[in-house]
Design a protein around this motif. Sequence first.
Motif, PDB file in Angstrom:
ATOM      1  N   ASP A  68       1.043  -1.340  -0.082  1.00  0.00           N
ATOM      2  CA  ASP A  68      -0.042   0.109  -0.018  1.00  0.00           C
ATOM      3  C   ASP A  68       1.103   1.211   0.000  1.00  0.00           C
ATOM      4  O   ASP A  68       0.362   2.256  -0.425  1.00  0.00           O
ATOM      5  N   ASP A  69       2.259   1.056   0.344  1.00  0.00           N
ATOM      6  CA  ASP A  69       3.005   2.264   0.308  1.00  0.00           C
ATOM      7  C   ASP A  69       3.367   2.762  -1.062  1.00  0.00           C
ATOM      8  O   ASP A  69       3.762   3.936  -1.367  1.00  0.00           O
TER       9      ASP A  69
ATOM     10  N   GLY B  30      13.986   2.677   3.225  1.00  0.00           N
ATOM     11  CA  GLY B  30      13.727   3.264   4.516  1.00  0.00           C
ATOM     12  C   GLY B  30      12.926   4.526   4.267  1.00  0.00           C
ATOM     13  O   GLY B  30      12.594   5.276   5.160  1.00  0.00           O
ATOM     14  N   ILE B  31      12.633   4.683   2.960  1.00  0.00           N
ATOM     15  CA  ILE B  31      11.658   5.855   2.839  1.00  0.00           C
ATOM     16  C   ILE B  31      10.367   5.511   2.135  1.00  0.00           C
ATOM     17  O   ILE B  31      10.108   4.604   1.338  1.00  0.00           O
TER      18      ILE B  31
ATOM     19  N   TYR C 236       5.531  -6.226   6.677  1.00  0.00           N
ATOM     20  CA  TYR C 236       5.254  -5.920   8.336  1.00  0.00           C
ATOM     21  C   TYR C 236       5.601  -7.352   9.066  1.00  0.00           C
ATOM     22  O   TYR C 236       5.140  -8.338   8.885  1.00  0.00           O
ATOM     23  N   ARG C 237       6.072  -7.021  10.382  1.00  0.00           N
ATOM     24  CA  ARG C 237       6.164  -8.040  11.180  1.00  0.00           C
ATOM     25  C   ARG C 237       4.942  -8.394  12.203  1.00  0.00           C
ATOM     26  O   ARG C 237       4.912  -7.744  13.112  1.00  0.00           O
TER      27      ARG C 237
ATOM     28  N   TYR D 206       3.435   0.644   6.100  1.00  0.00           N
ATOM     29  CA  TYR D 206       4.601   0.128   6.325  1.00  0.00           C
ATOM     30  C   TYR D 206       5.901   0.388   5.561  1.00  0.00           C
ATOM     31  O   TYR D 206       5.741  -0.087   4.475  1.00  0.00           O
ATOM     32  N   VAL D 207       7.095   0.972   6.100  1.00  0.00           N
ATOM     33  CA  VAL D 207       8.172   1.116   5.463  1.00  0.00           C
ATOM     34  C   VAL D 207       9.290   0.314   6.231  1.00  0.00           C
ATOM     35  O   VAL D 207       9.646   0.700   7.416  1.00  0.00           O
ATOM     36  N   ALA D 208       9.884  -0.482   5.454  1.00  0.00           N
ATOM     37  CA  ALA D 208      10.995  -1.103   6.142  1.00  0.00           C
ATOM     38  C   ALA D 208      12.097  -0.211   6.342  1.00  0.00           C
ATOM     39  O   ALA D 208      12.562   0.437   5.357  1.00  0.00           O
ATOM     40  N   PHE D 209      12.710  -0.555   7.389  1.00  0.00           N
ATOM     41  CA  PHE D 209      14.143   0.298   7.741  1.00  0.00           C
ATOM     42  C   PHE D 209      13.820   1.649   7.942  1.00  0.00           C
ATOM     43  O   PHE D 209      14.783   2.426   7.867  1.00  0.00           O
TER      44      PHE D 209
END
Length: 750
Positions: free
Chosen positions: A171-172, A341-342, A361-362, A567-570
């Motif tokens: 969805d990001d 990460g952005i 997502y965790r 959700y954005v990783a890092f």
Amino acid sequence: MEDNKKDSGVQIIRSATAHHCGGCCVWKLHVKDGKIIRMEPDDDQENPQLRGCLRGHAMVQRLYAPDRLNYPMKRTGPRGSGEFERISWDEAIDITAAELTRIKEKYGNSSIICGGGTGDVTMVQGYGAHIERVLRMFGGYTGTWGWPSWEAATFASHVNYGTHYAMNCRDDQINSRLIILWGVNPVTTIHGTNTMWYYEKARENGTKIISIDPQYTSAAALLADQWIPIIPATDTAMVMGMAHTIITEELQDQDFLDRYTIGFDVFKDYVLGKEDNVPKTPEWAEERTGVAADVIRQVARDYATIKPGALISGISPGRTAFGEQFHRGTATLAAMTGNVGIKGGDPAGRSLGDQAPFHAYRFKMGPSMMGGSYGDVGDNPVDKEAPTREIYLPGYTPKDQRSYARVHLNKLSDAILHGKAGGYHADYKALVVLNINYVNQFPSTIKWHKALQKLEFMVVCEQFMTATARYADILLPTAEIFEKDDLIAGGASPFYGFIKKVVEPFGERKSQIDICNLLAERLGLKNFNDKTDEEWVKQIAMGGGEVPDWEKFKEEGIYRIPLKEPYVAFKEQIEDPENNPFPTPSGKIEIYSKLLADMNDPFLPPIPKYFEPWEGKNDPLIKKYPLQMITPRFRRRTHTQFDTLPWLREVQDNNMIINTKDADARGIENGQMVKVFNDRGEIRIRATVTERILPGVIGVPQGAWFKPDENMIDRGGCPNTLNSERYSPCGSFTWNSALAEVAKVGEDEK
Ligand SMILES: Nc1nc2c(c(=O)[nH]1)N[C@H]1C(S)=C(S)[C@@H](COP(=O)(O)OP(=O)(O)OC[C@H]3O[C@@H](n4cnc5c(=O)[nH]c(N)nc54)[C@H](O)[C@@H]3O)O[C@H]1N2
Ligand SMILES: Nc1nc2c(c(=O)[nH]1)N[C@H]1C(S)=C(S)[C@@H](COP(=O)(O)OP(=O)(O)OC[C@H]3O[C@@H](n4cnc5c(=O)[nH]c(N)nc54)[C@H](O)[C@@H]3O)O[C@H]1N2
Ligand SMILES: [Mo]
């Protein structure tokens, strides 16, 4: 309306579902007289609806299909003949327990194989925790290793980022200004329900979308501004050509590289040819990939300048000869362009994997049947007795998976055939099969046919008479979704889904856990299971403290994680690096990995590199077998599942696709039956002649049912009759690296 329904005795129950596709969708099930009579899609008006695809709609036909297995059976004909007679559950479990005990006593626990379990990706009944628990308590078993889907991507993500949770949620992607779908076709694969919905939104917002794929896919047709056909297994060369352009035009985000990464200079030297005198120019890449140098330059400039950009590093290019280098390379490009990460970016390590629990997502889940780290049962004794295998990544590979006793899933038929004499840890005598269709889905079908004749005992839990089930000594009928309680988590934006038991299992089908309960009892194992299936759902869903209200979850069948933003990783690692190092040994993104340098394997170098793929266009074998076969997903089925259902058969014919040029050269017409062959075997399949695939490449859709005739010619058209069991240096399956030839079927060959 509601009243009418009540009057007509129809009860409406909300439930999620999932069936190994990567999606999980939500339904209103109309139940009457103990039968599901209709499935109505999600009607949530406030949130994006989680609607199912064609396969979800066909769940009801799968549930009541006439070819379902409904009773336990015992083999009466030769192995593979599919000849069985009905027996009672008592007899079936008695025979299974007695045979396993006999084989254990005679040959030891390592002679019993059980592994895989990908046919269902649910948290309670899926995978294999239940049967593994039984077998661990029984003294152990030989397990397997290798993730069929994404071993390369997972390995590479662990090297670069220290974790495989290396993707933003789908969805990001509405925040992206550029999306590169690199070997990605979510029209077919779903990959988190609503992935396509978000991509369509992105497109409506004016996001530029590029598809890099040997096929012109439905996703490319619907979404892409540009389709870039590429020769399979050469993607890493295009990555290098892009890196060359970015470096020579000084487009890299040097601040990002300095702050968050290590080893860029070593990589730069390789790309510029300082290491090996071969500059990886776009022209060098063109020779390998078939993509024009100018196009490679343009994509590089786009990615370096249209920000934020999401390079979606598909897991399919990773299922090739040196697949891990592709993911290491794309993750490096993401760091070079500062897209990690952005919002709207993507770490491009393993950008797909929305099958619970491998989401971006965790999810915070409570302990499952294995109790997290195998709880009270402890490690598998067979793993413990063996030395460690040669290739494993410290920190990534779970302890038990490092065991030399484990057999790579691609080598399982070979291991059964050759045992200790072939260099394996044991001689294998029994196979316990559950939730997997080895013969059909792992190379090579013909080798499997030979291997299974050697076993002393084989038990298969199944829903259908699959290619593997036909070889069973004992066949146990397994309950389906909606006949048992289960849990799923996933989605393009994260949610938990309660897959409810809404009807009693038809005939004598039993849930996976019920079967394991019976077997554990008959084997005399104490304390195997103290919970009902619903209690397991509750413990796993509620145990992490994320789902607030059990009764509400049960009623609604779904709980969406209320995130303020996608959700954005890092994100933390980038926003506050001092307090949030990357979970790598250096705490930074590792473009250069000391772990790999220490391994000292020339084909797993510390920086990403391009290697000529075997069974690629520069393999001498191409003279004999001039076409590169890829084996993509097929819309009407999930792997082998759903394929016998009439509703879905109407949608698509199981055809191979071949370019007009290649077809003309062989005198093949659209719709004609052809043979596809190499040294491993021969299949028969109809050809779709089209411009939608690159010349020199054929697409044989994976999951077709293996149907050998008396000459072992596969009339079902299963690509694993032709696929290779050779795995990549890190252990990735190589389903998109196989050479073959196509020819018309002669009159005398029909
Ligand atoms: N040529 C080629 N082969 C491939 C691939 C490829 O790209 N190309 N992809 C690979 C990949 S990524 C994967 S994940 C594998 C998938 O390989 P498999 O997991 O073997 O394939 P499926 O057909 O999804 O499922 C196997 C069986 O599980 C059964 N099943 C479903 N639910 C249950 C249950 O609750 N209990 C029990 N006992 N059985 C159940 C189904 O009826 C089905 O027959 O295929 C791999 N094989
Ligand atoms: N309908 C359906 N959906 C599924 C499944 C299914 O069986 N059926 N299986 C599920 C599972 S378990 C998994 S693991 C995922 C897998 O999902 P993916 O691996 O993404 O699916 P594929 O269709 O194998 O590959 C995606 C695209 O990669 C392209 N491709 C193949 N080789 C190459 C290459 O060398 N380079 C490039 N650039 N592209 C290449 C193919 O043409 C295809 O369009 O799908 C999941 N979803
Ligand atoms: Mo998979």
